[in-house]
Structures are given as structure tokens and as C-alpha cells.
Design a protein around this motif. Structure first.
Motif, PDB file in Angstrom:
ATOM      1  N   LYS A 120      52.307  86.840 -11.758  1.00  0.00           N
ATOM      2  CA  LYS A 120      53.673  87.333 -11.615  1.00  0.00           C
ATOM      3  C   LYS A 120      53.928  88.524 -12.532  1.00  0.00           C
ATOM      4  N   ASP A 121      53.437  88.463 -13.764  1.00  0.00           N
ATOM      5  CA  ASP A 121      53.665  89.542 -14.712  1.00  0.00           C
ATOM      6  C   ASP A 121      52.932  90.813 -14.302  1.00  0.00           C
ATOM      7  N   LEU A 122      51.718  90.668 -13.810  1.00  0.00           N
ATOM      8  CA  LEU A 122      50.983  91.833 -13.321  1.00  0.00           C
ATOM      9  C   LEU A 122      51.721  92.470 -12.150  1.00  0.00           C
ATOM     10  N   ASN A 123      52.158  91.661 -11.218  1.00  0.00           N
ATOM     11  CA  ASN A 123      52.886  92.184 -10.066  1.00  0.00           C
ATOM     12  C   ASN A 123      54.164  92.900 -10.487  1.00  0.00           C
ATOM     13  N   ASP A 124      54.830  92.344 -11.491  1.00  0.00           N
ATOM     14  CA  ASP A 124      56.054  92.967 -11.989  1.00  0.00           C
ATOM     15  C   ASP A 124      55.773  94.371 -12.512  1.00  0.00           C
ATOM     16  N   LEU A 125      54.733  94.507 -13.317  1.00  0.00           N
ATOM     17  CA  LEU A 125      54.402  95.820 -13.868  1.00  0.00           C
ATOM     18  C   LEU A 125      53.960  96.793 -12.781  1.00  0.00           C
ATOM     19  N   MET A 126      53.226  96.294 -11.803  1.00  0.00           N
ATOM     20  CA  MET A 126      52.791  97.158 -10.710  1.00  0.00           C
ATOM     21  C   MET A 126      53.985  97.656  -9.896  1.00  0.00           C
ATOM     22  N   GLN A 127      54.978  96.800  -9.710  1.00  0.00           N
ATOM     23  CA  GLN A 127      56.176  97.213  -8.985  1.00  0.00           C
ATOM     24  C   GLN A 127      56.940  98.290  -9.749  1.00  0.00           C
ATOM     25  N   ARG A 128      56.904  98.207 -11.082  1.00  0.00           N
ATOM     26  CA  ARG A 128      57.631  99.174 -11.903  1.00  0.00           C
ATOM     27  C   ARG A 128      57.011 100.567 -11.854  1.00  0.00           C
ATOM     28  N   CYS A 129      55.761 100.656 -11.407  1.00  0.00           N
ATOM     29  CA  CYS A 129      55.115 101.968 -11.263  1.00  0.00           C
ATOM     30  C   CYS A 129      54.760 102.262  -9.807  1.00  0.00           C
ATOM     31  N   GLN A 130      55.400 101.548  -8.903  1.00  0.00           N
ATOM     32  CA  GLN A 130      55.181 101.737  -7.459  1.00  0.00           C
ATOM     33  C   GLN A 130      53.699 101.613  -7.076  1.00  0.00           C
ATOM     34  N   GLY A 131      53.009 100.733  -7.781  1.00  0.00           N
ATOM     35  CA  GLY A 131      51.615 100.478  -7.459  1.00  0.00           C
ATOM     36  C   GLY A 131      50.640 101.525  -7.962  1.00  0.00           C
ATOM     37  N   GLN A 132      51.132 102.521  -8.677  1.00  0.00           N
ATOM     38  CA  GLN A 132      50.277 103.587  -9.212  1.00  0.00           C
ATOM     39  C   GLN A 132      50.161 103.401 -10.732  1.00  0.00           C
ATOM     40  N   ILE A 133      49.071 102.789 -11.165  1.00  0.00           N
ATOM     41  CA  ILE A 133      48.940 102.419 -12.579  1.00  0.00           C
ATOM     42  C   ILE A 133      49.112 103.624 -13.500  1.00  0.00           C
ATOM     43  N   HIS A 134      48.597 104.781 -13.085  1.00  0.00           N
ATOM     44  CA  HIS A 134      48.659 105.953 -13.971  1.00  0.00           C
ATOM     45  C   HIS A 134      50.085 106.465 -14.150  1.00  0.00           C
TER      46      HIS A 134
END
Length: 320
Positions: free
Chosen positions: A201-215
Motif C-alpha cells: 500500500k505504501d509503495l502504491n501511494d508513493l507511485m501515485q504521488r509521482c504519476q507512476g514516474q519514479i524519477h
């Protein structure tokens, strides 16, 4: 009246006041046009400074410059953000252009002076100040005087190297604990978890905050996630504050300041996310006899701290 000027990488701030921590009589802000370099900033200082000096009867100018300076000589060594400042005689230039005595300090040093005189360290004789943002800077003040103004640099905690394996100048506290370091480490953590297919859940949350673009993941969004309860984000702050806390403990062990003041954008996530783990890290590494000899507190003066410090620098110089 005195004129305090902050020269940063993106902003230029002017404040007129008494240099005693009271409200500014006048305040001006200008954006820095980076392509125009130091010459463009000096043109802004010439224009705004002359008008403020004439209008308010300014007696002396004090600077807080965002980069290394030789304060006692009145020379800027360089700027890491804006070209056109290498070995520039800023005090001499200002005295010629504005016609009044001028004093120069590094921005973190004068911020420390402001916090020592009017802010979170005003009741202490010795104050160590740290700003944690895009970079990490430090200042040290004893009895309301900046330490080592005749030296090329002082109190640069961000450039301490945490451990014997940190054998390159780039492996510093700043590289891990400043905003870009937190973002870089968090991105690496996410990439590792994704590679191992450890979805949460936490990983998904962070990925959503960057629109799936880690960089595209920023320190601001990581801090917001941590405040919202994201444990991955909180762990990254713990790791960053552990390194910074180690550095603070070394300074305390050597210098024994009464108050350690921490400011800057990274610290604004607050007590639970930043200050509590930072205090824990400091206590873990500090020399035990000094463990209860200091206070570690948030900065009190906000975005105008450097201007207040530049005014205090001018006021103190006027007394000498």
C-alpha cells in the motif's frame, strides 16, 4: 536604520530596519535572473539599494550571501548557483555604488546570528544553526558574534563525511540528508521493491504521488506521504535524520553549543517525522557527558531569517 540584503540562488531580498529583530520598516523581494548572473543581481542591488538608502537614511549595509565568502576581507569566493561571483569584492563594490559602509557574511552564518540574537537561541551564549533544504549549511555564533569570519569556511556540517568509507568529497551528510538526497534514496528504495515485486500500500501511494514516474518523485511529496502515515516515506526520513544526527553529535562533542537550531524546508515536516528521529540520532552518537547539555529546537524566524541576520550584522559592525 540599516539595510539587510540576502543574495540567494533564486531570490534577492532587501529589508530596512533597526537590526534588533523588530519589524522591517521596508521590505523588497526580487527574483534572480540566473542567465544574467552576478552582474544582473548587482544591477538590482544598485537600483533597489539606492532607492532604499535615500528614502530611509540607511547608515550601513549588511549582506547574507548564499555561498562561501571571506567576510573579513569583504570578498565573495563563489556562488554554486549563479555565475559571475568568483572572487568578487562585494563590500568594496557596494560602498562605491551605495556610498555607505558595508559588511559581508555567509547566509547561514547571518541566519545563525539572527536566531542567536532574536530567535530560538536568544537566551543562549553559544548557538549552532543548521538549514536543511536543497543543501545543508551551518553557522556558529558565540556571544552574538559569528565564529571565524576570517576563515574560508566554518561550521559547514553538510560537508562532513559520515564514516571512513566516505572517501570522496561528494559523499557527505548533505548528499544523504538534504532534500535531493532524500528523494534519490527513496527512488532507489522503490526501484528495488518493484524489482523484487514487493508491492505494498505504501509503495502504491508513493507511485501515485509521482504519476507512476519514479524519477518525478519529489522530497515534498515524500514528506507529505510521511505526514499522512506512509511508513516507507517515514523510514526514509529516519535514515536521513540518522546521518544528520550523527553530524550534529560530532559538532556538539567538539563545540558544546547550548542550543542547536534547525531550519530549512526539509525540517518543516515537523516534530514526529523530522525532529523526534533527529533528536534520537543525536543522543545515540553524542559524547555522553554532553547528552543533556543542549537544546535542539526548530528555527523561529522563518523565510526572512537571513535578512534579519544581515541587519544584525550591520548593526553590530556599526557599534564596533
Amino acid at each position: 536604520m540599516f539595510l539587510g540584503i540576502e543574495i540567494g540562488g533564486t531570490k534577492l531580498q532587501f529589508g530596512v530596519g533597526l537590526g534588533d529583530g523588530s519589524e522591517f520598516v521596508a521590505f523588497e523581494r526580487r527574483d534572480v535572473d540566473i542567465p544574467r548572473g552576478g552582474a544582473g543581481i548587482r544591477e538590482q542591488i544598485r537600483t533597489v539599494g539606492r532607492e532604499l538608502v535615500a528614502r530611509h537614511g540607511v547608515l550601513r549595509v549588511g549582506y547574507g550571501f548564499g555561498g562561501p565568502v571571506l567576510g573579513a576581507q569583504g570578498i565573495v569566493q563563489t556562488s554554486h548557483q549563479v555565475s559571475g561571483w568568483d572572487n568578487f569584492p562585494l563590500v568594496e563594490w557596494t560602498q562605491t555604488e551605495l556610498g555607505i559602509p558595508t559588511t559581508l557574511g555567509n547566509d547561514c552564518d547571518v541566519a545563525c546570528l539572527a536566531e542567536a540574537c532574536f530567535g530560538a537561541g536568544r537566551d543562549a551564549k553559544s548557538v549552532f544553526y543548521i538549514t536543511v533544504g536543497t543543501g545543508i549549511g551551518g553557522g556558529l555564533v558565540f556571544d552574538r558574534r559569528i565564529h571565524a569570519t576570517s576563515r574560508p569556511a566554518s561550521a559547514e556540517i553538510g560537508h562532513l563525511r559520515p564514516g571512513l568509507d566516505a572517501d570522496r568529497p561528494t559523499r557527505t551528510i548533505e548528499s544523504r540528508s538534504a532534500g535531493p538526497g532524500i528523494a534519490l534514496a527513496t527512488r532507489a528504495t522503490l526501484e528495488g521493491l518493484i524489482a523484487q515485486e514487493e508491492v505494498s500500500k505504501d509503495l502504491n501511494d508513493l507511485m501515485q504521488r509521482c504519476q507512476g514516474q519514479i524519477h518525478f518523485l519529489t522530497t515534498k511529496s515524500i514528506g507529505e506521504a510521511a505526514q499522512a502515515g506512509n511508513q516507507l516515506a517515514r523510514e526514509e526520513y529516519v535514515a536521513a535524520t540518522l546521518v544528520l544526527g550523527w553530524g550534529i553529535s560530532q559538532v556538539i562533542t567538539i563545540v558544546a553549543p547550548e542550543v542547536v537550531v534547525v531550519g530549512g524546508g526539509v525540517s518543516l515536516v515537523g516534530e514526529e517525522i523530522f525532529f523526534a528521529p533527529l533528536r534520537s540520532a543525536v543522543q545515540k552518537y553524542v559524547f555522553p557527558p554532553l547528552a543533556k547539555s543542549f537544546r535542539l529546537v526548530p528555527a523561529a524566524l522563518g523565510e526572512s531569517v537571513v535578512v534579519h541576520g544581515a541587519l544584525a550584522l550591520a548593526s553590530l559592525a556599526n557599534e564596533d
